[in-house]
Design an enzyme around this catalytic site. Structure first.
Site, mmCIF file in Angstrom:
data_model
loop_
_atom_site.group_PDB
_atom_site.id
_atom_site.type_symbol
_atom_site.label_atom_id
_atom_site.label_comp_id
_atom_site.label_asym_id
_atom_site.label_seq_id
_atom_site.Cartn_x
_atom_site.Cartn_y
_atom_site.Cartn_z
ATOM 1 C CB SER A 1 -33.376 3.194 -44.101
ATOM 2 O OG SER A 1 -32.137 2.086 -44.285
HETATM 3 N N1 SAH Z 1 -28.757 2.452 -47.490
HETATM 4 C C1 SAH Z 1 -29.157 2.505 -48.546
HETATM 5 C C2 SAH Z 1 -30.164 1.480 -48.478
HETATM 6 C C3 SAH Z 1 -29.614 -0.046 -47.834
HETATM 7 S S1 SAH Z 1 -31.211 -0.895 -48.254
HETATM 8 C C4 SAH Z 1 -29.962 3.999 -48.982
HETATM 9 O O1 SAH Z 1 -29.300 4.558 -48.094
HETATM 10 O O2 SAH Z 1 -30.669 4.349 -50.051
HETATM 11 C C5 SAH Z 1 -30.194 -2.483 -48.433
HETATM 12 C C6 SAH Z 1 -29.611 -2.768 -49.734
HETATM 13 O O3 SAH Z 1 -28.632 -3.464 -49.074
HETATM 14 C C7 SAH Z 1 -29.601 -3.324 -50.306
HETATM 15 O O4 SAH Z 1 -29.374 -2.816 -51.509
HETATM 16 C C8 SAH Z 1 -29.341 -4.749 -51.057
HETATM 17 O O5 SAH Z 1 -29.899 -5.015 -51.959
HETATM 18 C C9 SAH Z 1 -28.436 -4.423 -50.246
HETATM 19 N N2 SAH Z 1 -27.556 -5.331 -50.064
HETATM 20 C C10 SAH Z 1 -28.357 -6.960 -49.585
HETATM 21 N N3 SAH Z 1 -27.033 -7.721 -49.177
HETATM 22 C C11 SAH Z 1 -26.132 -7.631 -49.964
HETATM 23 C C12 SAH Z 1 -23.993 -7.903 -49.454
HETATM 24 N N4 SAH Z 1 -24.028 -8.908 -49.162
HETATM 25 N N5 SAH Z 1 -24.093 -6.771 -50.354
HETATM 26 C C13 SAH Z 1 -24.075 -5.727 -50.666
HETATM 27 N N6 SAH Z 1 -25.045 -5.017 -50.267
HETATM 28 C C14 SAH Z 1 -25.920 -5.792 -50.037
#
Ligand code: SAH
Length: 206
Positions: free
Chosen positions: A56
């Site tokens: 993000s």
């Molecule tokens: N917080 C992260 C960015 C998040 S992007 C950082 O600091 O880099 C959102 C993430 O959520 C992605 O990696 C995606 O694969 C994950 N995601 C999506 N659905 C999910 C689920 N059901 N359980 C766990 N992770 C999930």
């Protein structure tokens, strides 16, 4: 942009309290992103981390963290580990706490584990976080870093009283950042504005 420039910009605008600026100072964002983007580590933009996912935008992360109000020894659940960057900031903000962060894509969970090696109070779980993580609940804080269609009741049950939850809630295109404050059996809901996140997958995702 340089890290110092971004920090100065935030300071000039008095956007964030000192402890969040300090945490941002400590964590090296350049170590959580892909090689090709290292020069852009301190631009205030989201960056790709592979598998159609993004780390993000720094100011968005800061807004979410400040709203989450993490305390020194909180038990925190994050849904969406991605690169692990946000979990690293949580680790600094809750040094005596425990951070459980969930990632559904195995390769990203591995990537985050490597990036978070030095952050001893963080546990990366390669699971479907849309169900929360009942095994370690209740949590003082819960943070979704992906867009969710709604805040499920079972997630609220995994939040301690008192506790705070932050999540971008909406459709796949855009979301409202919702802050839930649970206190004395009451649930208070605030809207922190509009944002765009990658969608939650899994059982309770899109
Ligand atoms: N917080 C992260 C960015 C998040 S992007 C950082 O600091 O880099 C959102 C993430 O959520 C992605 O990696 C995606 O694969 C994950 N995601 C999506 N659905 C999910 C689920 N059901 N359980 C766990 N992770 C999930």
């Amino acid at each position: 942009m340089q890290k110092q420039t971004l920090l100065k910009h935030w300071k000039d605008q008095s956007l964030f309290q000192e402890k969040y600026l300090e945490a941002f100072k400590k964590v090296k964002r350049e170590e959580f992103i892909l090689k090709n983007y290292k020069n852009e580590a301190y631009e205030d933009i989201p960056l790709p981390i592979g598998f159609n996912q993004t780390i993000s935008q720094p100011s968005t992360i800061m807004i979410m963290l400040q709203a989450l109000e993490p305390e020194t020894s909180n038990k925190i659940l994050e849904i969406g580990t991605g690169s692990g960057y946000n979990a690293a900031l949580l680790s600094i903000l809750s040094p005596k706490g425990k951070i459980f962060t969930t990632e559904i894509i195995p390769e990203l969970a591995e990537f985050a584990k490597l990036n978070l090696k030095e952050y001893k109070n963080v546990t990366v779980l390669n699971i479907d976080g849309s169900k929360g993580y009942k095994e370690e609940s209740p949590f003082n804080r819960i943070i979704f870093t992906c867009a969710i269609p709604k805040i499920e009741n079972f997630i609220l049950e995994q939040l301690k009283d008192p506790g705070i939850l932050i999540a971008p809630v909406g459709d796949k295109i855009s979301q409202e950042m919702i802050k839930i404050t649970k206190k004395d059996l009451q649930i208070k809901k605030d809207n922190l504005g509009n944002f765009i996140f990658v969608p939650l997958k899994g059982k309770y995702g899109f």
